[in-house]
Design an enzyme around this catalytic site. Structure first.
Site, short mmCIF file in Angstrom:
data_model
loop_
_atom_site.label_atom_id
_atom_site.label_comp_id
_atom_site.label_asym_id
_atom_site.label_seq_id
_atom_site.Cartn_x
_atom_site.Cartn_y
_atom_site.Cartn_z
N HIS A 119 8.12 -9.54 6.56
CA HIS A 119 8.09 -8.14 6.16
C HIS A 119 9.12 -7.34 6.98
CE1 HIS A 119 6.47 -4.11 5.35
NE2 HIS A 119 5.96 -4.65 4.26
N ASP A 151 0.86 -1.17 0.00
CA ASP A 151 0.00 0.00 0.00
C ASP A 151 0.90 1.23 0.00
OD1 ASP A 151 -2.74 0.78 0.26
OD2 ASP A 151 -2.38 1.39 2.33
N TYR A 207 2.51 4.78 1.03
CA TYR A 207 2.53 5.55 2.28
C TYR A 207 1.37 6.55 2.25
CZ TYR A 207 7.33 3.81 2.80
OH TYR A 207 8.45 3.02 2.92
N PHE A 241 8.07 1.28 -0.99
CA PHE A 241 9.05 1.49 0.08
C PHE A 241 9.81 2.82 -0.03
CE2 PHE A 241 8.58 -3.16 0.02
CZ PHE A 241 8.23 -3.38 1.35
#
Length: 226
Positions: free
Chosen positions: A188, A66, A68, A79
């Protein structure tokens, strides 16, 4: 807002998606969200992963979930955050693993375009999000679109590395059946799970060893200070 502005070699691979009913519903939903709410990333940045990393150049796929959802962070690469923004916690843990694995120093920014320019497809499974509401655009069609993207990468007849971090990313492994490709899995990198095996996974060095063994230029993972 033009959501169909991918115009490089990705277009032949995914253009069929544009005519499917789900995509028309997705387009309407996203257009409506941008008109009523603050949505990230900025509309012009939604497809940056594709603009920066043409399909023919993909060497590595790093799958996020998703974008930020805070101001000035998301810009279309999983990321990654824009220059001037502090690296978020998951990215800080990625940098820590890079330091331990490859000796990279930890930079003062979280801008990963250097990776994208080298063939690292920084793909989120959902490409938009309402401000300050994580996962708010899940289940509206983005997942089907990005599955088509993953399938297009899977069909490439050359060595490619997948880094699947966390359970949602790892579920995509069932789509990946190309014997020329390498699938790497780990927890993760978020602070909640990084200590359960992301730290020490050595994905970055494994990736480069695989690429070099197959005659492909490895990735320079070092992000420079700005």
């Amino acid at each position: 807002m033009d959501m169909s502005m991918i115009d490089n070699d990705w277009l032949p691979a995914i253009k069929e998606e544009y005519s499917k009913p789900y995509y028309k519903e997705l387009f309407t939903f996203v257009k409506n969200e941008y008109s009523k709410y603050v949505v990230y990333p900025p509309a012009d940045d939604i497809f940056n992963a594709f603009h920066f990393t043409p399909l023919s150049k993909v060497k590595v796929l790093i799958l996020g979930q998703d974008p930020y959802h805070n101001v000035h962070q998301a810009h279309g690469l999983s990321f990654s955050v824009l220059p001037g923004e502090e690296a978020p916690p998951s990215l800080k843990n990625i940098y820590k693993e890079l330091h331990d694995d490859c000796g990279c120093y930890i930079p003062n920014n979280g801008y990963l375009k250097k990776w994208a320019d080298q063939g690292v497809l920084l793909l989120n499974t959902v490409l938009t999000v309402r401000a300050h509401q994580a996962n708010s655009h899940q289940g509206h069609g983005w997942e089907q679109f990005t599955d088509a993207v993953i399938n297009a990468v899977n069909m490439q007849d050359r060595p490619i590395v997948y880094m699947l971090w966390g359970s949602p990313a790892q579920r995509k492994a069932s789509m990946l059946n190309n014997p020329k490709h390498l699938i790497l899995k780990a927890p993760h990198p978020s602070p909640l799970s990084a200590y359960r095996g992301f730290f020490g996974c050595r994905h970055f060095s494994q990736c480069n060893e695989f690429l070099k063994a197959n005659g492909v230029e490895p990735i320079d993972w070092q992000i420079e200070n700005i």
